[in-house]
Design a protein around this motif. Sequence first.
Motif, PDB file in Angstrom:
ATOM      1  N   LEU A 228       0.964  -1.088  -0.045  1.00 29.54           N
ATOM      2  CA  LEU A 228       0.074   0.021  -0.131  1.00 29.54           C
ATOM      3  C   LEU A 228       0.830   1.107   0.042  1.00 29.54           C
ATOM      4  CD1 LEU A 228      -2.457  -0.940   2.772  1.00 29.54           C
ATOM      5  CD2 LEU A 228      -2.890  -1.210   0.219  1.00 29.54           C
ATOM      6  N   CYS A 229       0.600   2.178  -0.785  1.00 22.42           N
ATOM      7  CA  CYS A 229       1.250   3.333  -0.920  1.00 22.42           C
ATOM      8  C   CYS A 229       0.320   4.496  -0.895  1.00 22.42           C
ATOM      9  CB  CYS A 229       1.935   3.630  -2.314  1.00 22.42           C
ATOM     10  SG  CYS A 229       3.229   2.368  -2.596  1.00 22.42           S
ATOM     11  N   LEU A 230       0.453   5.071   0.430  1.00 22.05           N
ATOM     12  CA  LEU A 230      -0.501   6.241   0.766  1.00 22.05           C
ATOM     13  C   LEU A 230       0.200   7.565   0.673  1.00 22.05           C
ATOM     14  CD1 LEU A 230      -2.139   4.592   3.885  1.00 22.05           C
ATOM     15  CD2 LEU A 230      -2.765   4.360   1.621  1.00 22.05           C
ATOM     16  N   PHE A 231      -0.843   8.603   0.496  1.00 20.28           N
ATOM     17  CA  PHE A 231       0.003   9.935   0.257  1.00 20.28           C
ATOM     18  C   PHE A 231      -1.033  11.082   0.988  1.00 20.28           C
ATOM     19  CE2 PHE A 231       0.977   7.251  -3.252  1.00 20.28           C
ATOM     20  CZ  PHE A 231       2.271   7.435  -3.355  1.00 20.28           C
ATOM     21  N   GLU A 232      -0.482  11.999   1.486  1.00 23.39           N
ATOM     22  CA  GLU A 232      -1.204  13.190   2.029  1.00 23.39           C
ATOM     23  C   GLU A 232      -1.881  13.920   0.926  1.00 23.39           C
ATOM     24  OE1 GLU A 232       1.093  15.684   4.858  1.00 23.39           O
ATOM     25  OE2 GLU A 232      -0.533  16.748   4.989  1.00 23.39           O
ATOM     26  N   LYS A 233      -1.339  14.245  -0.027  1.00 25.07           N
ATOM     27  CA  LYS A 233      -1.922  14.987  -0.895  1.00 25.07           C
ATOM     28  C   LYS A 233      -2.081  14.312  -2.401  1.00 25.07           C
ATOM     29  CE  LYS A 233       0.157  19.240   0.893  1.00 25.07           C
ATOM     30  NZ  LYS A 233      -0.838  19.646   1.651  1.00 25.07           N
ATOM     31  N   LEU A 234      -3.263  14.758  -2.960  1.00 23.09           N
ATOM     32  CA  LEU A 234      -3.531  13.950  -4.500  1.00 23.09           C
ATOM     33  C   LEU A 234      -2.483  14.354  -5.380  1.00 23.09           C
ATOM     34  CD1 LEU A 234      -5.667  12.357  -5.931  1.00 23.09           C
ATOM     35  CD2 LEU A 234      -6.751  14.746  -6.550  1.00 23.09           C
ATOM     36  N   VAL A 235      -1.970  15.426  -5.247  1.00 25.51           N
ATOM     37  CA  VAL A 235      -0.943  15.850  -6.310  1.00 25.51           C
ATOM     38  C   VAL A 235       0.039  14.876  -6.310  1.00 25.51           C
ATOM     39  CG1 VAL A 235       0.192  17.613  -5.107  1.00 25.51           C
ATOM     40  CG2 VAL A 235       0.125  17.757  -7.562  1.00 25.51           C
ATOM     41  N   HIS A 236       0.559  14.534  -5.148  1.00 28.84           N
ATOM     42  CA  HIS A 236       1.727  13.509  -5.253  1.00 28.84           C
ATOM     43  C   HIS A 236       1.358  12.124  -5.311  1.00 28.84           C
ATOM     44  CE1 HIS A 236       3.419  16.525  -1.908  1.00 28.84           C
ATOM     45  NE2 HIS A 236       3.764  16.949  -2.962  1.00 28.84           N
ATOM     46  N   ALA A 237       0.211  11.728  -4.978  1.00 34.34           N
ATOM     47  CA  ALA A 237      -0.497  10.541  -5.347  1.00 34.34           C
ATOM     48  C   ALA A 237      -0.447  10.392  -6.991  1.00 34.34           C
ATOM     49  CB  ALA A 237      -1.712  10.076  -4.831  1.00 34.34           C
TER      50      ALA A 237
ATOM     51  N   PRO B 113      11.298   2.617  -0.598  1.00 34.20           N
ATOM     52  CA  PRO B 113      11.550   3.630   0.323  1.00 34.20           C
ATOM     53  C   PRO B 113      12.206   4.732  -0.342  1.00 34.20           C
ATOM     54  CG  PRO B 113      12.421   1.323   1.077  1.00 34.20           C
ATOM     55  CD  PRO B 113      12.115   1.118  -0.179  1.00 34.20           C
ATOM     56  N   GLN B 114      13.073   4.853  -1.186  1.00 38.31           N
ATOM     57  CA  GLN B 114      13.445   6.256  -1.915  1.00 38.31           C
ATOM     58  C   GLN B 114      12.139   6.718  -2.830  1.00 38.31           C
ATOM     59  OE1 GLN B 114      16.359   7.641  -1.461  1.00 38.31           O
ATOM     60  NE2 GLN B 114      15.514   9.163  -3.196  1.00 38.31           N
ATOM     61  N   LEU B 115      11.690   5.713  -3.509  1.00 36.54           N
ATOM     62  CA  LEU B 115      10.489   6.374  -4.288  1.00 36.54           C
ATOM     63  C   LEU B 115       9.280   7.196  -3.365  1.00 36.54           C
ATOM     64  CD1 LEU B 115       9.904   3.605  -6.857  1.00 36.54           C
ATOM     65  CD2 LEU B 115      10.737   5.960  -7.290  1.00 36.54           C
ATOM     66  N   MET B 116       9.022   6.386  -2.078  1.00 33.84           N
ATOM     67  CA  MET B 116       8.392   7.300  -1.057  1.00 33.84           C
ATOM     68  C   MET B 116       8.774   8.548  -0.627  1.00 33.84           C
ATOM     69  SD  MET B 116       5.337   5.540  -0.856  1.00 33.84           S
ATOM     70  CE  MET B 116       5.685   5.442  -2.565  1.00 33.84           C
ATOM     71  N   LYS B 117      10.217   8.624  -0.540  1.00 37.91           N
ATOM     72  CA  LYS B 117      10.842   9.894  -0.343  1.00 37.91           C
ATOM     73  C   LYS B 117      10.485  10.836  -1.182  1.00 37.91           C
ATOM     74  CE  LYS B 117      14.581   8.434   2.952  1.00 37.91           C
ATOM     75  NZ  LYS B 117      16.049   8.555   3.186  1.00 37.91           N
ATOM     76  N   GLU B 118      10.841  10.414  -2.569  1.00 36.00           N
ATOM     77  CA  GLU B 118      10.659  11.283  -3.442  1.00 36.00           C
ATOM     78  C   GLU B 118       9.124  11.959  -4.021  1.00 36.00           C
ATOM     79  OE1 GLU B 118      12.339   9.579  -7.254  1.00 36.00           O
ATOM     80  OE2 GLU B 118      14.264   8.883  -6.084  1.00 36.00           O
ATOM     81  N   TYR B 119       8.444  10.956  -3.663  1.00 41.56           N
ATOM     82  CA  TYR B 119       6.742  11.326  -4.050  1.00 41.56           C
ATOM     83  C   TYR B 119       6.019  11.837  -2.757  1.00 41.56           C
ATOM     84  CZ  TYR B 119       7.664   9.829  -8.749  1.00 41.56           C
ATOM     85  OH  TYR B 119       8.091   9.621 -10.012  1.00 41.56           O
ATOM     86  N   HIS B 120       6.657  11.632  -1.716  1.00 40.12           N
ATOM     87  CA  HIS B 120       5.905  12.024  -0.197  1.00 40.12           C
ATOM     88  C   HIS B 120       4.964  11.076   0.204  1.00 40.12           C
ATOM     89  CE1 HIS B 120       8.083  15.842  -0.674  1.00 40.12           C
ATOM     90  NE2 HIS B 120       7.686  15.975  -2.048  1.00 40.12           N
ATOM     91  N   GLY B 121       5.265   9.729  -0.007  1.00 42.16           N
ATOM     92  CA  GLY B 121       4.237   8.891   0.421  1.00 42.16           C
ATOM     93  C   GLY B 121       4.743   7.874   1.667  1.00 42.16           C
ATOM     94  N   LEU B 122       4.177   7.217   1.851  1.00 46.89           N
ATOM     95  CA  LEU B 122       4.120   6.139   3.118  1.00 46.89           C
ATOM     96  C   LEU B 122       4.068   4.568   2.314  1.00 46.89           C
ATOM     97  CD1 LEU B 122       4.360   5.697   5.853  1.00 46.89           C
ATOM     98  CD2 LEU B 122       2.057   5.614   6.317  1.00 46.89           C
ATOM     99  N   MET B 123       4.762   3.803   2.817  1.00 41.94           N
ATOM    100  CA  MET B 123       4.793   2.706   2.233  1.00 41.94           C
ATOM    101  C   MET B 123       4.373   1.480   3.418  1.00 41.94           C
ATOM    102  SD  MET B 123       8.512   1.033   1.542  1.00 41.94           S
ATOM    103  CE  MET B 123       8.185  -0.711   1.633  1.00 41.94           C
ATOM    104  N   ILE B 124       3.270   0.590   3.035  1.00 46.07           N
ATOM    105  CA  ILE B 124       2.837  -0.259   4.150  1.00 46.07           C
ATOM    106  C   ILE B 124       2.866  -1.616   3.336  1.00 46.07           C
ATOM    107  CG2 ILE B 124       0.942  -1.090   5.474  1.00 46.07           C
ATOM    108  CD1 ILE B 124       0.347   1.912   5.810  1.00 46.07           C
ATOM    109  N   PRO B 125       3.614  -2.659   3.588  1.00 46.19           N
ATOM    110  CA  PRO B 125       3.313  -3.875   2.963  1.00 46.19           C
ATOM    111  C   PRO B 125       2.097  -4.528   3.226  1.00 46.19           C
ATOM    112  CG  PRO B 125       5.733  -3.448   3.937  1.00 46.19           C
ATOM    113  CD  PRO B 125       4.767  -2.397   4.370  1.00 46.19           C
TER     114      PRO B 125
END
Length: 237
Positions: A58-67, A120-132
Amino acid sequence: MTPNNIVGMCHVKDLDVIAITDHNSCKNCGAVMEAAKKYDLKVIPGMELTTKEEVHVLCLFEKLVHAMAFDEYVYSKLNKVHNKPLLFGQQQIRNAADRIVKEEKYLLINSTDISFSELPQLMKEYHGLMIPAHIDKKSYSLISNLGFIPEDSVFSCTEIANRANWNALKKKYPYLKECHMVSDSDAHYLYDIHERKYFLEVEEESIHGVLEVLGRKIRQPVKKTIFRSFKGKRKQI
């Protein structure tokens, strides 16, 4: 499920927060977020990514633009196989009025050319959170597909399908002792959406507040709070 069906059912069930996580796509998140404005329902934009190893995350984002930026990147990495609607179902993109605006032609449940270790690096770049996702399932999970938790893992939260498995998983994989665990509907149909049964303490009644808690390792103390969440009704305590 259409955007208004989803938010309507969540309203009936008195949920506070939901996440929209289609397979390898965020393209319906905006419509659901827009449809949810008529209710007191917070919608976290995200996706259920299928990695190169066929691990669901699961990849979650605070903002739609980042998603949506991440959606564009994932689409470029999707293994392009044409969908067969009669076999795999339709892949419709809808607007907030439930009208179909596009039919995705490539099979979204396919794997991508993104490895678990890249996330992990992609989540940093796109301001997301990863949840296996659903790590206790026997397919499409981190443990079933890799057979271990990589030593360089940095995730702070994981999802399990059956909460009764959590203690056994922590005993076998000590890394998980510092992780939050979430369970949810994993709803593929309207009737799958759970009643209010799971709660999360957060400091701020917002998407930011939810992701902030899930993004911390457990060894960091969490202040006493507000808002019972993931699937709960807010309550001041």
